[in-house]
Design a protein around this motif. Structure first.
Motif, PDB file in Angstrom:
ATOM      1  N   TRP A 153      50.774  70.374  88.699  1.00 17.88           N
ATOM      2  CA  TRP A 153      51.793  70.178  88.730  1.00 17.88           C
ATOM      3  C   TRP A 153      52.348  69.212  89.042  1.00 17.88           C
ATOM      4  CZ3 TRP A 153      54.653  74.693  87.097  1.00 17.88           C
ATOM      5  CH2 TRP A 153      53.670  75.919  86.916  1.00 17.88           C
ATOM      6  N   ILE A 154      52.678  67.841  89.093  1.00 18.05           N
ATOM      7  CA  ILE A 154      53.118  66.763  89.496  1.00 18.05           C
ATOM      8  C   ILE A 154      54.223  66.592  89.534  1.00 18.05           C
ATOM      9  CG2 ILE A 154      53.578  64.417  89.384  1.00 18.05           C
ATOM     10  CD1 ILE A 154      51.270  64.884  87.310  1.00 18.05           C
ATOM     11  N   LEU A 155      55.045  66.861  88.875  1.00 17.72           N
ATOM     12  CA  LEU A 155      56.491  67.341  89.274  1.00 17.72           C
ATOM     13  C   LEU A 155      57.332  68.219  90.251  1.00 17.72           C
ATOM     14  CD1 LEU A 155      58.446  67.043  85.473  1.00 17.72           C
ATOM     15  CD2 LEU A 155      57.756  64.618  87.429  1.00 17.72           C
ATOM     16  N   THR A 156      56.354  69.479  90.544  1.00 18.68           N
ATOM     17  CA  THR A 156      56.886  70.623  91.617  1.00 18.68           C
ATOM     18  C   THR A 156      56.332  70.187  92.834  1.00 18.68           C
ATOM     19  OG1 THR A 156      56.547  72.451  89.565  1.00 18.68           O
ATOM     20  CG2 THR A 156      56.044  72.437  91.570  1.00 18.68           C
ATOM     21  N   ARG A 157      55.567  69.169  92.422  1.00 12.90           N
ATOM     22  CA  ARG A 157      54.479  68.806  94.108  1.00 12.90           C
ATOM     23  C   ARG A 157      55.121  67.264  94.395  1.00 12.90           C
ATOM     24  NH1 ARG A 157      49.050  69.945  95.304  1.00 12.90           N
ATOM     25  NH2 ARG A 157      48.856  67.037  95.485  1.00 12.90           N
ATOM     26  N   THR A 158      56.049  66.508  93.500  1.00 11.19           N
ATOM     27  CA  THR A 158      56.799  65.898  93.957  1.00 11.19           C
ATOM     28  C   THR A 158      58.414  65.404  93.944  1.00 11.19           C
ATOM     29  OG1 THR A 158      57.036  64.835  91.996  1.00 11.19           O
ATOM     30  CG2 THR A 158      55.123  64.205  92.975  1.00 11.19           C
ATOM     31  N   PHE A 159      59.208  65.830  92.879  1.00  7.02           N
ATOM     32  CA  PHE A 159      59.949  66.392  93.103  1.00  7.02           C
ATOM     33  C   PHE A 159      60.845  67.364  93.794  1.00  7.02           C
ATOM     34  CE2 PHE A 159      59.952  63.017  89.613  1.00  7.02           C
ATOM     35  CZ  PHE A 159      60.616  62.218  90.098  1.00  7.02           C
ATOM     36  N   VAL A 160      60.112  68.967  93.517  1.00  8.30           N
ATOM     37  CA  VAL A 160      60.970  70.088  93.633  1.00  8.30           C
ATOM     38  C   VAL A 160      60.875  70.157  95.037  1.00  8.30           C
ATOM     39  CG1 VAL A 160      60.718  72.621  93.422  1.00  8.30           C
ATOM     40  CG2 VAL A 160      60.604  71.123  91.690  1.00  8.30           C
ATOM     41  N   ALA A 161      59.656  69.765  95.720  1.00  6.89           N
ATOM     42  CA  ALA A 161      58.618  69.827  97.491  1.00  6.89           C
ATOM     43  C   ALA A 161      59.487  68.665  97.852  1.00  6.89           C
ATOM     44  CB  ALA A 161      57.372  69.944  96.850  1.00  6.89           C
ATOM     45  N   GLY A 162      59.946  67.518  97.211  1.00  8.55           N
ATOM     46  CA  GLY A 162      60.131  66.897  98.449  1.00  8.55           C
ATOM     47  C   GLY A 162      61.743  67.212  98.271  1.00  8.55           C
ATOM     48  N   ARG A 211      52.722  60.309  96.273  1.00  4.87           N
ATOM     49  CA  ARG A 211      53.210  60.257  97.584  1.00  4.87           C
ATOM     50  C   ARG A 211      54.413  59.537  97.623  1.00  4.87           C
ATOM     51  NH1 ARG A 211      47.184  58.113  99.570  1.00  4.87           N
ATOM     52  NH2 ARG A 211      46.261  60.067  99.743  1.00  4.87           N
ATOM     53  N   THR A 212      54.593  58.493  96.944  1.00  2.52           N
ATOM     54  CA  THR A 212      55.602  57.245  97.110  1.00  2.52           C
ATOM     55  C   THR A 212      57.042  57.764  96.331  1.00  2.52           C
ATOM     56  OG1 THR A 212      54.577  55.276  96.646  1.00  2.52           O
ATOM     57  CG2 THR A 212      56.619  55.540  96.396  1.00  2.52           C
ATOM     58  N   LEU A 213      57.125  59.054  95.340  1.00  2.00           N
ATOM     59  CA  LEU A 213      58.153  59.936  94.373  1.00  2.00           C
ATOM     60  C   LEU A 213      58.714  60.708  95.614  1.00  2.00           C
ATOM     61  CD1 LEU A 213      56.331  60.138  90.876  1.00  2.00           C
ATOM     62  CD2 LEU A 213      58.450  58.495  91.556  1.00  2.00           C
ATOM     63  N   PHE A 214      57.490  61.673  96.529  1.00  2.00           N
ATOM     64  CA  PHE A 214      57.964  62.567  97.110  1.00  2.00           C
ATOM     65  C   PHE A 214      58.762  61.537  98.270  1.00  2.00           C
ATOM     66  CE2 PHE A 214      57.165  65.210 101.632  1.00  2.00           C
ATOM     67  CZ  PHE A 214      57.048  66.238 101.360  1.00  2.00           C
ATOM     68  N   VAL A 215      57.972  61.060  98.968  1.00  2.00           N
ATOM     69  CA  VAL A 215      58.697  60.560  99.918  1.00  2.00           C
ATOM     70  C   VAL A 215      59.992  60.143  99.483  1.00  2.00           C
ATOM     71  CG1 VAL A 215      59.053  58.265 101.449  1.00  2.00           C
ATOM     72  CG2 VAL A 215      56.537  59.536 101.409  1.00  2.00           C
ATOM     73  N   LEU A 216      60.436  59.690  98.451  1.00  2.00           N
ATOM     74  CA  LEU A 216      62.153  59.297  97.796  1.00  2.00           C
ATOM     75  C   LEU A 216      62.222  59.831  97.569  1.00  2.00           C
ATOM     76  CD1 LEU A 216      61.094  55.937  95.755  1.00  2.00           C
ATOM     77  CD2 LEU A 216      61.758  56.009  97.781  1.00  2.00           C
ATOM     78  N   ALA A 217      62.390  61.384  96.836  1.00  2.00           N
ATOM     79  CA  ALA A 217      63.234  62.808  96.887  1.00  2.00           C
ATOM     80  C   ALA A 217      63.386  63.398  97.850  1.00  2.00           C
ATOM     81  CB  ALA A 217      62.086  63.139  96.146  1.00  2.00           C
ATOM     82  N   SER A 218      62.105  63.433  99.205  1.00  2.00           N
ATOM     83  CA  SER A 218      62.545  64.365 100.420  1.00  2.00           C
ATOM     84  C   SER A 218      64.237  63.604 100.753  1.00  2.00           C
ATOM     85  CB  SER A 218      62.067  64.172 101.002  1.00  2.00           C
ATOM     86  OG  SER A 218      60.871  63.018 101.586  1.00  2.00           O
ATOM     87  N   ASN A 219      63.531  62.127 101.233  1.00  2.00           N
ATOM     88  CA  ASN A 219      64.505  60.739 102.559  1.00  2.00           C
ATOM     89  C   ASN A 219      66.131  61.306 101.624  1.00  2.00           C
ATOM     90  OD1 ASN A 219      63.302  60.153 104.681  1.00  2.00           O
ATOM     91  ND2 ASN A 219      61.809  59.896 103.193  1.00  2.00           N
ATOM     92  N   TRP A 220      65.528  60.692  99.570  1.00  2.00           N
ATOM     93  CA  TRP A 220      67.279  60.386  99.032  1.00  2.00           C
ATOM     94  C   TRP A 220      67.921  62.060  98.959  1.00  2.00           C
ATOM     95  CZ3 TRP A 220      65.302  57.044  94.623  1.00  2.00           C
ATOM     96  CH2 TRP A 220      65.237  55.869  95.051  1.00  2.00           C
ATOM     97  N   THR A 221      67.518  63.252  99.147  1.00  3.00           N
ATOM     98  CA  THR A 221      68.059  64.474  99.276  1.00  3.00           C
ATOM     99  C   THR A 221      68.522  65.167 101.169  1.00  3.00           C
ATOM    100  OG1 THR A 221      66.323  65.177  97.345  1.00  3.00           O
ATOM    101  CG2 THR A 221      67.937  67.174  98.507  1.00  3.00           C
ATOM    102  N   VAL A 222      68.082  64.244 101.458  1.00  3.33           N
ATOM    103  CA  VAL A 222      68.940  64.676 103.034  1.00  3.33           C
ATOM    104  C   VAL A 222      69.840  63.103 102.931  1.00  3.33           C
ATOM    105  CG1 VAL A 222      67.236  62.943 104.234  1.00  3.33           C
ATOM    106  CG2 VAL A 222      68.191  65.011 105.182  1.00  3.33           C
ATOM    107  N   GLY A 223      69.500  62.435 102.399  1.00  3.16           N
ATOM    108  CA  GLY A 223      71.210  60.995 102.287  1.00  3.16           C
ATOM    109  C   GLY A 223      72.142  61.762 101.816  1.00  3.16           C
TER     110      GLY A 223
END
Length: 899
Positions: free
Chosen positions: A596-605, A773-785
């Motif tokens: 579940w790559i998209l869920t573990r990166t974009f959704v969770a991020g 890991r990179t996708l999760f970090v970017l997704a989480s930090n750009w969402t809170v952006g």
């Protein structure tokens, strides 16, 4: 006076003259640049391999770096041929032809550019699965990245130079007003400092390939260079400047020292060389020998200065002075006692010296920590005086100092016999404190430290009485600060450095601060103002308007009726929502299948980013004391610290001071710290009228496109910028603390952010690949952006006022005209976290979030009666207004004629 042409010719001629004069240092310069490039490449490769992004041999990495360098060199002249890319091509050519000059004048920039460029080359090669295709991709993307980094390097040149200047220059030089000639001088990094910073990589290489004697000689030379670099760093800070001068004189004036003070020089050199050789022979570790040699060299120099209370050991005793035992003799005795105690147990003098150095550092840290705690403040001051005034203590109280030092060393010896470094540190420190406390027992009772502020003594011949506004205004400096609250004149000069809200109190020195004080303080604080009272103000210069009177009446009513009491179930529900979001993220990363790559990166991020956003809202509420009530006599807010630093990852102390300033002087041109964006963005043309503002090429270029960069910078860069400035601010606060409050704030923020990065990195490590890991970090930090847009949207594209205009408007009207509300429905209030009621929040900062909507109609009534505009628009309309205003300001800066 010289003409502009003459000055230009002089500046053009200067480099060649410097080059001719500096031929002897060219070898050191080239070596320094080579060391810097080698370390940049090594750190980049090891970082990528440690994070799991790449896996390649050193030879492959070196080959790719060489080919990429060739591609980079060829690309520059090619770009010069096209008109559109001519400027970029020139930058690339300059990077190649002026490599040594660039590294000397902009070391930090060059180091970052090389590191990031090599990271792109190696990462692209591995991600393309190697081979010819990977090679072509690596060279192509690497060259493009080099061009982009060159452009960014030019844009960030001045900020990066400022960082280097903060690290290198003295505080006196930074605060001195620069002359026109100083503004033109070249900023050059010392070659010896570059060698010390980048040299350890070369030392390790020498250790692997040279004989032991060559390594040992290299360690001795590099150890001396390290001491010199430490001296330059010490000179940059006022409290350690004298120490830096002493260390620098030992290295640069070697021949003079041996000629004038042979005894001292022989002792110091022998001790330094013996430690280095002993450690290297015992452990066979070159870097460890370098570290211990550096520490021992500094310690023996400091010891010689402390014990001799002068600059040499060859002093003659003045018989006219009634000193029973010369301090230097006691120093020798103490040192010999140390050797006798430890030589048999540690087997080397070096080990004993390291033990004493460690315990000395522990002693200093203990003194600072005790000073930060109310119960141990007096003890902390005593401990600090023993460390900071060592020379004076040995001179004035030689017997007492000898007894205390001997007891301290004896305690370390007892602890060491237990076979534990920890026991040695604890027992030695405990015995030392007991000895110091015993010698201070008489002063302990007579000089108790009083934490409660005392009634102020009026300066000079001043007596309590009536003061005109003109007389009050004369007391508007940090050295003599009066403020006016409810017509009472208060002298806050001595209290200002301890003000929990930071330097904002000095912003209102000499003027009325009635409404600002009432907005940020509980009613109970008024009782503490009597101790600062120096009289009453007379005159009608600051009579409140009708709107201000109604606002004050409303505020009093809200306090009396209990509107400021928070409803804990409301905030508990918000906390549960944040906890559920965090639990969802942890569960997805921990238990969900890797497919579940998209869920573990974009959704969770994205869920992580939303959780951070809601945590930030709670931290904002907590820091305004909108969730809990502040304890009497304390400014520390543990809930705010936990939410802001541990869960959100920012400096709570920095945010507290900047946000308090923002609330008091909202949008004041270049004074509001949270809305001072030049040269990136211009929020008002009044910023251009501020003294010292220079609209150069960089400002024009960035502001001219600010309506395009506003959203990307806020979302993409805003969060990462917050990380950086928070950590730098916390470290600076801890290092340069002037009192226990600043020290505690800095240390707690650093600890909180370390905890934040610990749990966040541990969470990210649950992902399997570097790409995930990179996708999760970017997704989480750009969402809170998105939060960074929300933080500024309620103030941008409104009115701005100077200090004089603000006082004419008065607090109520001023806050209405510099803020806007965001229209929200019942289902999206959670998204704005109370910021949708920005007007009410600025009028009543301590009002809990759940009561802001109820107060809104009361504020609107006052506005309608007195013709004060009340801005309230939708989120999308507010964003359009801001972008439109930014575009208008961008066109103004483009058409601005430079004089």
């Amino acid at each position: 006076m010289e003409t502009r042409e003459q000055q230009h010719q002089t500046r053009v001629a200067a480099p060649s003259e410097e080059f001719q004069m500096g031929q002897t240092g060219s070898a050191a310069s080239v070596a320094a640049v080579a060391c810097g490039i080698l370390l940049a490449g090594r750190l980049s490769l090891e970082s990528l391999m440690y994070m799991g992004f790449i896996s390649m041999s050193g030879k492959t990495a070196l080959t790719l770096a060489a080919l990429a360098s060739l591609s980079y060199v060829i690309c520059g002249p090619l770009l010069l041929q096209a008109r559109l890319t001519k400027r970029i091509g020139q930058m690339l050519v300059d990077r190649v032809l002026n490599a040594r000059c660039n590294w000397e004048s902009d070391t930090l920039r060059s180091f970052c550019e090389v590191s990031l460029w090599l990271m792109v080359v190696w990462s692209t090669y591995v991600s393309s699965e190697g081979g010819p295709i990977g090679l072509v991709a690596a060279l192509t993307f690497g060259t493009c990245a080099g061009a982009v980094l060159a452009v960014l390097g030019e844009l960030l040149q001045q900020p990066l130079r400022s960082v280097e200047r903060v690290l290198r220059e003295s505080s006196a030089r930074r605060t001195r007003l620069k002359t026109a000639e100083e503004e033109e001088e070249t900023f050059v990094t010392s070659n010896i400092v570059m060698l010390v910073l980048f040299g350890p990589t070369v030392v390790s290489t020498v250790y692997d390939n040279c004989s032991d004697m060559a390594v040992l000689a290299g360690i001795l030379v590099l150890g001396g260079a390290t001491i010199l670099a430490a001296a330059r760093v010490c000179q940059a800070w006022e409290p350690t400047r004298h120490l830096g001068n002493i260390l620098q004189a030992r290295i640069l004036n070697t021949s003079e020292n041996w000629r004038e003070h042979p005894g001292r020089s022989a002792l110091e050199s022998t001790f330094f060389c013996a430690v280095v050789m002993g450690v290297y022979e015992l452990h066979g570790d070159a870097l460890f020998a370098l570290q211990t040699g550096f520490m021992s060299g500094m310690s023996i120099v400091i010891a010689s200065e402390v014990f001799a209370h002068g600059i040499n050991f060859d002093i003659k005793v003045d018989d006219s002075k009634q000193t029973s035992v010369p301090p230097v003799i006691l120093g020798y005795v103490s040192f010999m006692v140390l050797v006798c105690f430890y030589a048999r147990e540690h087997e080397t003098v070096n080990s004993a010296a390291l033990s004493v150095i460690f315990n000395s550092l522990l002693w200093v840290i203990l003194g600072r920590c005790c000073s930060a705690v109310e119960a141990g403040q007096h003890l902390g001051q005593i401990v600090n005086r023993r460390a900071l005034d060592a020379a004076e203590n040995w001179t004035k109280f030689p017997v007492r100092s000898a007894v205390e030092c001997s007891a301290w060393l004896f305690g370390q010896y007892i602890g060491h016999r237990c076979g534990s470094v920890f026991a040695s540190a604890v027992i030695g420190t405990a015995v030392g404190i007991v000895a110091v406390s015993f010698s201070e027992v008489t002063a302990w009772h007579s000089k108790k430290l009083r934490r409660a502020p005392q009634a102020k003594k009026l300066r000079g011949n001043t007596i309590k009485g009536k003061w005109t506004w003109d007389e009050v205004y004369k007391h508007s400096s940090p050295e003599d600060a009066w403020i006016v609250i409810d017509g009472r004149v208060l002298d806050v000069t001595d209290f200002a450095p301890r003000h929990p809200g930071g330097p904002i109190i000095l912003t209102y020195a000499g003027v009325d601060a009635t409404d600002q004080f009432a907005a940020f303080h509980r009613p109970r604080v008024y009782a503490r103002l009597a101790q600062f009272h120096v009289g009453e103000v007379v005159g009608d210069k600051s009579l409140p308007t009708k709107a201000t009177e109604e606002y004050r009446a409303l505020r009093k009513k809200l306090w009396e009726e209990g509107w400021f009491e928070p409803r804990l179930p409301y905030f508990a529900f918000k906390a549960v929502v944040c906890l559920l979001l965090l639990t969802f993220v942890i569960g997805v990363l921990t238990y969900l299948s890797p497919v579940w790559i998209l869920t573990r990166t974009f959704v969770a991020g994205a869920a992580m980013g939303i959780a951070w956003q809601q945590i930030a809202f709670l931290a904002h509420d907590a820091d305004h004391w909108g969730i809990t009530s502040p304890p009497s006599g304390s400014s520390f807010n543990p809930l705010s610290w936990f939410l802001a630093s541990v869960l959100f990852g920012i400096s709570r102390s920095m945010w507290n001071e900047e946000h308090s300033m923002h609330h008091a002087i909202t949008l004041r041109p270049q004074e509001d710290p949270q809305f001072n964006y030049l040269p990136l963005w211009l929020i008002s043309k009044k910023e251009l009228d501020v003294a010292g503002t220079h609209v150069g090429f960089l400002t024009r270029m960035l502001v001219s496109v600010q309506h395009w960069t506003f959203l990307p910078v806020s979302v993409v860069i805003g969060r990462f910028n917050f990380y950086l400035i928070s950590m730098l601010s916390a470290l600076k606060r801890a290092v340069t603390a002037k009192n226990s409050r600043e020290l505690c704030g800095g240390l707690l923020d650093v600890m909180g952010m370390v905890l934040f990065w610990t749990w966040y990195v541990a969470l990210v490590c649950n992902l399997d690949t570097a790409a995930e890991r990179t996708l999760f970090v970017l997704a989480s930090n750009w969402t809170v952006g998105i939060l960074h847009i929300q933080l500024v949207l309620s103030h941008l594209a409104t009115e701005t006022f100077t200090a004089e205009e603000e006082r004419v408007e008065q607090f109520f009207a001023f806050q209405l005209k510099t803020s806007r509300n965001i229209d929200s429905s019942w289902y999206d209030h959670w998204f704005h976290g109370g910021l949708e009621f920005q007007i009410e929040h600025h009028l009543f900062p301590q009002l809990p979030r759940h009561n802001l909507s109820k107060v809104k109609p009361m504020v609107q009534e006052i506005c309608s009666r007195h013709g004060i505009p009340y801005r309230s628009t939708s989120f999308s309309q507010a964003l359009r207004d801001v972008l439109s205003d930014f575009r208008g300001l961008a066109m103004d800066i483009v058409n601005l004629k430079m004089g």
